[in-house]
Design a protein around this motif. Structure first.
Motif, short mmCIF file in Angstrom:
data_model
loop_
_atom_site.label_atom_id
_atom_site.label_comp_id
_atom_site.label_asym_id
_atom_site.label_seq_id
_atom_site.Cartn_x
_atom_site.Cartn_y
_atom_site.Cartn_z
N THR A 1 2.16 9.94 4.62
CA THR A 1 0.87 9.27 4.39
C THR A 1 1.34 7.88 3.81
O THR A 1 0.88 6.79 4.21
CB THR A 1 -0.03 9.87 3.35
OG1 THR A 1 -0.43 10.98 3.59
CG2 THR A 1 -0.97 8.96 2.83
N ALA A 2 2.45 7.90 3.19
CA ALA A 2 2.97 6.34 2.69
C ALA A 2 3.26 5.64 3.80
O ALA A 2 2.95 4.45 3.88
CB ALA A 2 4.08 6.67 1.79
N HIS B 1 3.77 13.40 1.53
CA HIS B 1 3.60 12.04 0.90
C HIS B 1 4.28 10.77 1.62
O HIS B 1 3.83 9.87 1.77
CB HIS B 1 4.09 11.99 -0.46
CG HIS B 1 3.39 12.99 -1.49
ND1 HIS B 1 3.87 13.57 -2.57
CD2 HIS B 1 2.26 13.54 -1.24
CE1 HIS B 1 3.01 14.29 -3.29
NE2 HIS B 1 1.91 14.21 -2.66
N GLU C 1 2.34 1.46 -3.49
CA GLU C 1 1.21 1.89 -4.58
C GLU C 1 1.04 3.40 -4.50
O GLU C 1 0.66 4.18 -5.30
CB GLU C 1 -0.01 1.10 -4.17
CG GLU C 1 0.15 -0.36 -4.65
CD GLU C 1 -1.07 -1.22 -4.15
OE1 GLU C 1 -1.95 -0.90 -3.89
OE2 GLU C 1 -0.85 -2.49 -4.38
N TYR C 2 0.85 4.04 -3.20
CA TYR C 2 0.35 5.14 -2.74
C TYR C 2 1.57 6.13 -3.51
O TYR C 2 1.41 7.16 -4.16
CB TYR C 2 0.37 5.64 -1.48
CG TYR C 2 0.33 7.08 -0.95
CD1 TYR C 2 -0.87 7.46 -0.88
CD2 TYR C 2 1.35 7.76 -0.77
CE1 TYR C 2 -1.14 8.96 -0.75
CE2 TYR C 2 1.29 9.18 -0.35
CZ TYR C 2 0.16 9.91 -0.41
OH TYR C 2 -0.10 11.14 -0.34
N ALA D 1 0.66 4.34 5.80
CA ALA D 1 -0.02 3.09 5.27
C ALA D 1 0.62 1.87 5.50
O ALA D 1 0.27 0.83 5.41
CB ALA D 1 -0.18 3.41 3.52
N ARG E 1 1.74 8.85 -7.07
CA ARG E 1 1.99 10.21 -7.01
C ARG E 1 3.40 10.45 -7.82
O ARG E 1 3.99 11.47 -7.68
CB ARG E 1 2.29 10.63 -5.58
CG ARG E 1 0.89 11.03 -5.02
CD ARG E 1 0.61 10.39 -3.66
NE ARG E 1 -0.88 10.61 -3.39
CZ ARG E 1 -1.72 9.79 -3.78
NH1 ARG E 1 -1.63 8.56 -4.06
NH2 ARG E 1 -2.93 9.93 -3.28
N LYS F 1 0.83 -1.08 0.04
CA LYS F 1 -0.05 0.18 0.06
C LYS F 1 0.78 1.28 -0.05
O LYS F 1 0.64 2.20 -0.62
CB LYS F 1 -0.76 -0.02 1.29
CG LYS F 1 -2.02 -0.92 0.99
CD LYS F 1 -3.14 -0.65 2.17
CE LYS F 1 -2.68 -1.38 3.36
NZ LYS F 1 -3.84 -1.22 4.32
N CYS F 2 1.91 1.20 0.84
CA CYS F 2 2.85 2.36 0.78
C CYS F 2 3.36 2.61 -0.64
O CYS F 2 3.47 3.65 -0.95
CB CYS F 2 3.90 1.93 1.85
SG CYS F 2 5.37 3.13 1.88
#
Length: 83
Positions: free
Chosen positions: A76-77, A73, A29-30, A80, A34, A26-27
């Motif tokens: 958030t990553a 970013h 992909e995030y 995740a 971006r 998930k990290c």
């Protein structure tokens, strides 16, 4: 009775392990979404975020900042990754 209890523990362990394995993904992909290049350094940072225990998200964040990921970013990553 002991067999049933053991089976329940194994089932719970397996169920809990599956989401954790997806956290590093998930990290990544995030960050990919971006427009960051997800290479070995990003994968390593996300893996640390997932597997680094209580200090994992901070270590992930610092690692991503070092390779010039924007702070918002990176935060958030790494969150995740630690989910």
């Amino acid at each position: 009775m002991l067999v049933a209890a053991t089976a329940a523990v194994v089932a719970c362990s397996t169920a809990l392990a599956a989401p954790a394995q997806a956290s590093s993904a998930k990290c990544q992909e995030y960050l990919r979404a971006r427009n960051y290049v997800v290479g070995p350094k990003v994968r390593a940072a996300c893996d640390v975020g997932q597997n680094g225990g209580a200090s994992g998200p901070l270590a992930c964040y610092v690692s991503l900042l070092a390779i010039e990921v924007e702070a918002a970013h990176a935060s958030t990553a790494c969150n995740a990754a630690s989910d």
